[in-house]
Design a protein around this motif. Structure first.
Motif: not given
Length: 308
Positions: A111-113, A115-121
């Motif tokens: 769910l978070l992904g 690489n969360p920081a580089s992915q849109p909310a």
């Protein structure tokens, strides 16, 4: 007759049970220390702010709440596994709980992904909607099968299903009915099945230096756990031993300490790394005094050093 283990193995099972309970406590400490409120400068806080600006989103905490729900299931199963160990009930049930822990942790991280920081909310929101839609469909279908379409349970489930679908299509206007066909695709995010989620999770850990196992070997681990859960003849035959009884043979099932050690290391690794991933997303310090890590290292030496 009750299955029994040696005194040495029982003592070791108790040690492993204490570690599994420590895993559950590490999850529970989030509520105590942070009340599930992300740090102001965290990615999770930014997601909440972004979702709050979209009027069609009914619950701007849906992503974090769903992640917490999966982690809660995993932590609870750690407690269940500990209970089995303490009573020496390790013959057939531990793989089933280990599998569930893996599935829950993998899904929370998915769910978070990667690489969360580089992915849109909105990508995280879409993946979360996928899981909620799957759940709503199953709930509606179950209610219909068990009580019929006129039952209060079915009518409530249908109403929840319709409301969720309407919300999803309002938030992502390009969504059409066929997008919900399995595998569902929302906002470009494609639903992963259980096996593919496990493979994705092992790849995430491997790529981040948290595991030596890659996605291919991880798939093998997951399939083996499934075979020890479902009616699979090879899994039970591996544990069967023949005993001579005069003119005929009897059988007994055995489990080795090495098996239990491996399952425990898998469960602990899943929980530890998922907790670390969630803490990073929420901007919280994870295990700042290394108490949890030291506890793991003392009970299962080499779990961390093996991937350094």
């Amino acid at each position: 007759m009750r299955y029994t283990v040696s005194t040495d193995m029982h003592d070791r099972l108790v040690e492993l049970a204490e570690l599994l309970r420590a895993c559950r406590e590490a999850f529970l400490r989030i509520s105590h220390d942070h009340h599930w409120k992300p740090a102001e400068t965290s990615l999770a806080a930014a997601d909440l702010a972004a979702f709050n600006k979209v009027s069609d989103i009914r619950d701007d905490g849906i992503v974090l709440e769903t992640v917490a729900a999966y982690l809660e299931l995993a932590a609870g199963n750690c407690g269940g596994l500990a209970g089995l160990y303490e009573t020496d009930e390790v013959l057939t049930s531990p793989p089933q709980l280990a599998r569930s822990i893996l599935e829950d942790c993998a899904r929370a991280c998915w769910l978070l992904g990667s690489n969360p920081a580089s992915q849109p909310a909105l990508d995280r929101l879409a993946r979360t909607y996928i899981d909620h839609d799957l759940s709503a469909v199953d709930k509606k279908t179950t209610a219909q099968r068990l009580a019929g379409k006129t039952s209060p349970g079915y009518l409530a489930a249908k109403r929840e299903f319709n409301e969720l679908r309407a919300e999803i299509q309002a938030v992502f206007p390009s969504t059409v009915g066929t997008d919900f066909n399995r595998p569902a695709i929302l906002n470009g995010q494609r639903c992963l099945g259980l096996t593919d989620t496990a493979k994705w999770f092992f790849a995430l850990l491997h790529d981040n230096g948290a595991a030596t196992v890659d996605s291919q070997a991880g798939e093998g681990i997951y399939i083996r756990l499934c075979n020890q859960t479902h009616p699979t003849i090879s899994a039970i035959r591996e544990r069967r031993r023949f005993i001579a009884h005069g003119e005929h043979f009897g059988t007994k099932l055995v489990v080795t300490q090495a098996e239990i050690e491996t399952l425990t290391r898998l469960a602990v690794s899943c929980i530890y790394n998922t907790l670390a991933w969630v803490h990073q997303y929420c901007g919280w310090d994870f295990d700042p005094d290394h108490e949890f890590e030291n506890r793991i290292d003392a009970t299962t030496p080499g779990l961390f050093s093996s991937v350094d």
